[in-house]
Design a protein around this motif. Structure first.
Motif, mmCIF file in Angstrom:
data_model
loop_
_atom_site.group_PDB
_atom_site.id
_atom_site.type_symbol
_atom_site.label_atom_id
_atom_site.label_comp_id
_atom_site.label_asym_id
_atom_site.label_seq_id
_atom_site.Cartn_x
_atom_site.Cartn_y
_atom_site.Cartn_z
ATOM 1 N N GLY A 52 46.040 34.933 34.824
ATOM 2 C CA GLY A 52 45.387 33.784 35.438
ATOM 3 C C GLY A 52 44.014 34.112 35.983
ATOM 4 O O GLY A 52 43.073 33.332 35.817
ATOM 5 N N ILE A 53 43.876 35.266 36.623
ATOM 6 C CA ILE A 53 42.613 35.622 37.263
ATOM 7 C C ILE A 53 41.592 36.152 36.259
ATOM 8 O O ILE A 53 40.424 35.742 36.252
ATOM 9 C CB ILE A 53 42.858 36.666 38.373
ATOM 10 C CG1 ILE A 53 43.668 36.041 39.516
ATOM 11 C CG2 ILE A 53 41.538 37.213 38.898
ATOM 12 C CD1 ILE A 53 44.040 37.016 40.604
ATOM 13 N N LEU A 54 42.020 37.059 35.391
ATOM 14 C CA LEU A 54 41.075 37.720 34.499
ATOM 15 C C LEU A 54 40.812 36.953 33.205
ATOM 16 O O LEU A 54 39.689 36.951 32.698
ATOM 17 C CB LEU A 54 41.575 39.124 34.143
ATOM 18 C CG LEU A 54 41.700 40.130 35.290
ATOM 19 C CD1 LEU A 54 42.210 41.460 34.756
ATOM 20 C CD2 LEU A 54 40.364 40.319 35.990
ATOM 21 N N PHE A 55 41.856 36.302 32.663
ATOM 22 C CA PHE A 55 41.752 35.759 31.316
ATOM 23 C C PHE A 55 41.840 34.235 31.245
ATOM 24 O O PHE A 55 41.900 33.669 30.151
ATOM 25 C CB PHE A 55 42.833 36.383 30.429
ATOM 26 C CG PHE A 55 42.723 37.877 30.335
ATOM 27 C CD1 PHE A 55 41.841 38.463 29.446
ATOM 28 C CD2 PHE A 55 43.475 38.696 31.156
ATOM 29 C CE1 PHE A 55 41.724 39.838 29.359
ATOM 30 C CE2 PHE A 55 43.368 40.073 31.081
ATOM 31 C CZ PHE A 55 42.475 40.650 30.183
ATOM 32 N N ALA A 56 41.868 33.559 32.397
ATOM 33 C CA ALA A 56 41.937 32.094 32.441
ATOM 34 C C ALA A 56 43.122 31.574 31.638
ATOM 35 O O ALA A 56 43.038 30.545 30.965
ATOM 36 C CB ALA A 56 40.622 31.477 31.934
ATOM 37 N N ASP A 57 44.237 32.270 31.691
ATOM 38 C CA ASP A 57 45.447 31.897 30.969
ATOM 39 C C ASP A 57 46.525 31.519 31.980
ATOM 40 O O ASP A 57 47.070 32.380 32.671
ATOM 41 C CB ASP A 57 45.924 33.059 30.101
ATOM 42 C CG ASP A 57 47.052 32.662 29.163
ATOM 43 O OD1 ASP A 57 47.330 31.462 29.050
ATOM 44 O OD2 ASP A 57 47.643 33.569 28.542
ATOM 45 N N GLY A 58 46.816 30.217 32.080
ATOM 46 C CA GLY A 58 47.732 29.739 33.105
ATOM 47 C C GLY A 58 46.950 29.343 34.338
ATOM 48 O O GLY A 58 46.191 30.151 34.887
ATOM 49 N N GLY A 59 47.101 28.085 34.764
ATOM 50 C CA GLY A 59 46.299 27.579 35.873
ATOM 51 C C GLY A 59 46.548 28.308 37.180
ATOM 52 O O GLY A 59 47.662 28.787 37.435
ATOM 53 N N LEU A 60 45.525 28.358 38.021
ATOM 54 C CA LEU A 60 45.681 28.985 39.337
ATOM 55 C C LEU A 60 46.460 28.078 40.280
ATOM 56 O O LEU A 60 47.282 28.555 41.062
ATOM 57 C CB LEU A 60 44.309 29.330 39.921
ATOM 58 C CG LEU A 60 43.515 30.387 39.141
ATOM 59 C CD1 LEU A 60 42.234 30.743 39.889
ATOM 60 C CD2 LEU A 60 44.351 31.642 38.899
#
Length: 349
Positions: A95-103
């Motif tokens: 989520g933080i590094l790869f923008a995969d899965g919303g925060l």
């Protein structure tokens, strides 16, 4: 099955955030009992391995792909509480590094992909190994079944959350059928990866597989015409060197998978993305908060060559995950050592 921002409304996202935080807190406490000097270093490796394998989307049907969720694999290898932490670390890194899965959907993803899969898989796994013959093959078979069931269970849990807090008005019955159906197919791939990995570790170091502990049947001796249990042999404490060998081999495998094999992964949307597009779940998807990250979408910004860009992103992800995961589990293990009661002279005697 990474849920992006905008699929689930803020009240339900906040509620699942509380559930996820509570589950992580309980798991931190439970992991102290599961981790020891041999398995604590391996827990960070398990997280990195799950990250790497999740980059390998495999085709399932009709322009749809799937990838490992990892809850069953982590629970069986390092224990259910540690397993929840492993998958949570992976989701946080993604989520933080790869923008995969919303925060804002991080609580949804941890609840669904870490807690539900781990709990369902481990309960089923323990039930199966209780009734099956006490052999290593039984552990592998139970791993296959537990992983298979855990994936549609996560799909069912997501559908339930969407029924409560979905942001689009879609037919839930049809969505449920589509989600469970496609994730049942994905579950077959999950089961195969889990069983192969568990079986490989059992073949070289069965003592490192949490789910295989205590499953060796006692040796029988015939005395006076009757079979009796032989006296248990003194436990053999494995040296640190074979453990380091397993760790190095596992890390090398994760590096190869994320850095090289991932280039050949399926480009089709995964099960949730496909169902969301077909059913209209994705109508109100929000842009990811870290969409501008240099590693967004598993590529390194400003590197035009897709093979090199994706490979470097995978290597960075494996390194970051194993570093963060190992740090977490080292701290948990150290906390257990620090809080362990010191035996009195009478007890030590």
């Amino acid at each position: 099955m990474h849920v992006p921002d905008g699929f689930i409304d803020l009240p339900v996202s906040a509620a699942t955030g509380v559930v996820a935080a509570a589950a992580v807190a309980v798991s931190l406490r439970g992991a102290r009992r599961e981790l020891d000097e041999r398995t604590a270093p391996l827990a960070g490796l398990v997280a990195a391995f799950i990250f790497a394998v999740q980059m390998l989307n495999f085709p399932v049907a009709a322009g749809t792909s799937g990838h490992l969720l990892g809850g069953a694999l982590a629970a069986i290898l390092v224990g259910p509480f540690t397993g929840v932490l492993c998958v949570s670390v992976v989701l946080l890194m993604q989520g933080i590094l790869f923008a995969d899965g919303g925060l804002t959907a991080l609580g949804v993803n941890i609840t669904d992909m870490a807690v539900v899969t781990t709990a369902v898989a481990y309960v089923l796994f323990r039930g199966l190994v209780t009734v099956l013959p006490r052999t290593r093959r039984s552990v592998t078979l139970a791993s296959f079944a537990a992983a298979l069931v855990s994936v549609p269970a996560a799909a069912l849990a997501f559908t339930g959350l969407y029924a409560i807090g979905g942001t689009s008005d879609v037919p839930l019955g049809r969505t449920l059928t589509a989600m469970v159906g496609v994730h049942l197919l994905i579950g077959i791939g999950e089961a195969a990866i889990t069983a192969l990995t568990v079986g490989a570790v059992i073949a070289v170091r069965p003592d490192l597989v949490y789910g295989a502990r205590g499953l060796t049947a006692p040796l029988k001796l015939r005395v006076g015409g009757e079979l009796v249990d032989a006296a248990p042999a003194a436990p053999v404490v494995p040296s640190a060197r074979p453990t380091r060998t397993v760790w190095a081999a596992g890390l090398a495998t994760a590096v190869v998978l994320a850095g090289f094999v991932s280039f050949y992964a399926s480009a089709d949307p995964d099960g949730l993305e496909k169902v969301a597009a077909d059913q209209g779940i994705d109508k109100k998807t929000d842009e990811h908060h870290t969409a501008g990250s240099p590693l967004a979408d598993y590529g390194v910004r400003d590197i035009a060559d897709a093979r090199i860009s994706g490979g470097l992103a995978g290597l960075i992800g494996v390194g970051a995950t194993v570093a963060v995961g190992s740090g977490v589990f080292w701290a948990v293990r150290r906390r257990r050592t620090a809080t362990a009661p010191v035996p009195t002279p009478t007890e030590s005697a």
